[in-house]
Design an enzyme around this catalytic site. Structure first.
Site, PDB file in Angstrom:
ATOM      1  N   ASP A 126      -3.035  -2.352  17.608  1.00 61.72           N
ATOM      2  CA  ASP A 126      -2.286  -1.768  19.275  1.00 61.72           C
ATOM      3  C   ASP A 126      -2.907  -1.158  20.346  1.00 61.72           C
ATOM      4  O   ASP A 126      -2.760  -1.441  21.426  1.00 61.72           O
ATOM      5  CB  ASP A 126      -0.859  -2.217  18.722  1.00 61.72           C
ATOM      6  CG  ASP A 126      -0.473  -0.844  17.919  1.00 61.72           C
ATOM      7  OD1 ASP A 126      -1.136  -0.451  17.374  1.00 61.72           O
ATOM      8  OD2 ASP A 126       0.557  -0.410  17.506  1.00 61.72           O
ATOM      9  N   ASP A 133      -4.735   5.943  20.002  1.00 64.24           N
ATOM     10  CA  ASP A 133      -3.668   6.796  20.475  1.00 64.24           C
ATOM     11  C   ASP A 133      -4.624   8.031  19.820  1.00 64.24           C
ATOM     12  O   ASP A 133      -5.636   8.573  20.487  1.00 64.24           O
ATOM     13  CB  ASP A 133      -2.294   7.007  19.280  1.00 64.24           C
ATOM     14  CG  ASP A 133      -1.737   8.266  20.044  1.00 64.24           C
ATOM     15  OD1 ASP A 133      -1.987   9.372  21.259  1.00 64.24           O
ATOM     16  OD2 ASP A 133      -0.457   8.396  19.932  1.00 64.24           O
ATOM     17  N   LYS A 161      -4.680   5.494  24.626  1.00 62.00           N
ATOM     18  CA  LYS A 161      -3.969   6.233  25.287  1.00 62.00           C
ATOM     19  C   LYS A 161      -4.659   7.403  25.646  1.00 62.00           C
ATOM     20  O   LYS A 161      -5.451   7.622  24.510  1.00 62.00           O
ATOM     21  CB  LYS A 161      -2.928   6.690  23.819  1.00 62.00           C
ATOM     22  CG  LYS A 161      -1.772   7.410  25.004  1.00 62.00           C
ATOM     23  CD  LYS A 161      -0.751   8.355  24.234  1.00 62.00           C
ATOM     24  CE  LYS A 161       0.305   6.787  23.666  1.00 62.00           C
ATOM     25  NZ  LYS A 161       1.299   7.681  22.652  1.00 62.00           N
ATOM     26  N   ARG A 203       8.839  -3.928  18.288  1.00 63.95           N
ATOM     27  CA  ARG A 203       7.653  -4.651  18.393  1.00 63.95           C
ATOM     28  C   ARG A 203       7.742  -6.382  19.361  1.00 63.95           C
ATOM     29  O   ARG A 203       6.484  -5.985  19.211  1.00 63.95           O
ATOM     30  CB  ARG A 203       6.924  -4.371  17.295  1.00 63.95           C
ATOM     31  CG  ARG A 203       7.132  -2.967  16.448  1.00 63.95           C
ATOM     32  CD  ARG A 203       6.449  -3.668  14.863  1.00 63.95           C
ATOM     33  NE  ARG A 203       6.563  -2.365  14.338  1.00 63.95           N
ATOM     34  CZ  ARG A 203       5.121  -1.343  13.882  1.00 63.95           C
ATOM     35  NH1 ARG A 203       4.273  -1.600  15.431  1.00 63.95           N
ATOM     36  NH2 ARG A 203       5.343  -0.846  13.810  1.00 63.95           N
TER      37      ARG A 203
END
Length: 137
Positions: free
Chosen positions: A58, A61, A89, A124
């Site tokens: 997903d 990060d 991100k 989610r």
């Protein structure tokens, strides 16, 4: 990689080439807190030697978990390993010497959820991507 289920499901229906699909689940999180230890909840149960592997997740990060998974899978001697994420991100806390190969979209350094990403274990399933307001974190 619970978060990768929704992006993978959406992406894989668009692929027109011959491929196999399998699920893995590894995490560093315990009670919503990151740890330094990678725990496999479900390891690959197929032979990866000489296979081309695409990991779908997903969000990229910090990349600690994804990098650890790639390092573990390299032991199986695949022909290649590529990583695909829905979101990247944008910040400077990422692990060193590791990048993903395919990114859907770059996002600001905010707490995001939906489309595979959770908010304290929930949400989610939401079809869109949402961000918590900065003053609510």
């Amino acid at each position: 990689m619970n978060g990768g289920l929704i992006p993978a499901g959406q992406l894989l229906t668009q692929l027109t080439f011959y491929h196999r699909m399998h699920y893995i689940h590894a995490t560093r999180y315990r009670d919503n807190q990151g740890t330094n230890e990678l725990t496999w909840n479900y390891r690959p149960d197929v032979e990866l030697t000489n296979e081309h592997v695409l990991l779908i997740d997903d969000i990229f990060d910090e990349g600690i978990t994804l990098k650890a998974i790639v390092e573990e899978l390299k032991i199986e001697n695949p022909a290649s390993i590529n990583c695909c994420v829905l979101l990247n991100k944008e910040h400077d806390r990422k692990v060193k010497d590791f990048n993903v190969d395919f990114v859907g979209i770059d996002v600001a350094d905010r707490y995001v959820y939906g489309c595979g990403m959770d908010f304290h274990g929930y949400l989610r399933h939401l079809p869109g991507i949402y961000a918590i307001k900065e003053d609510q974190i």
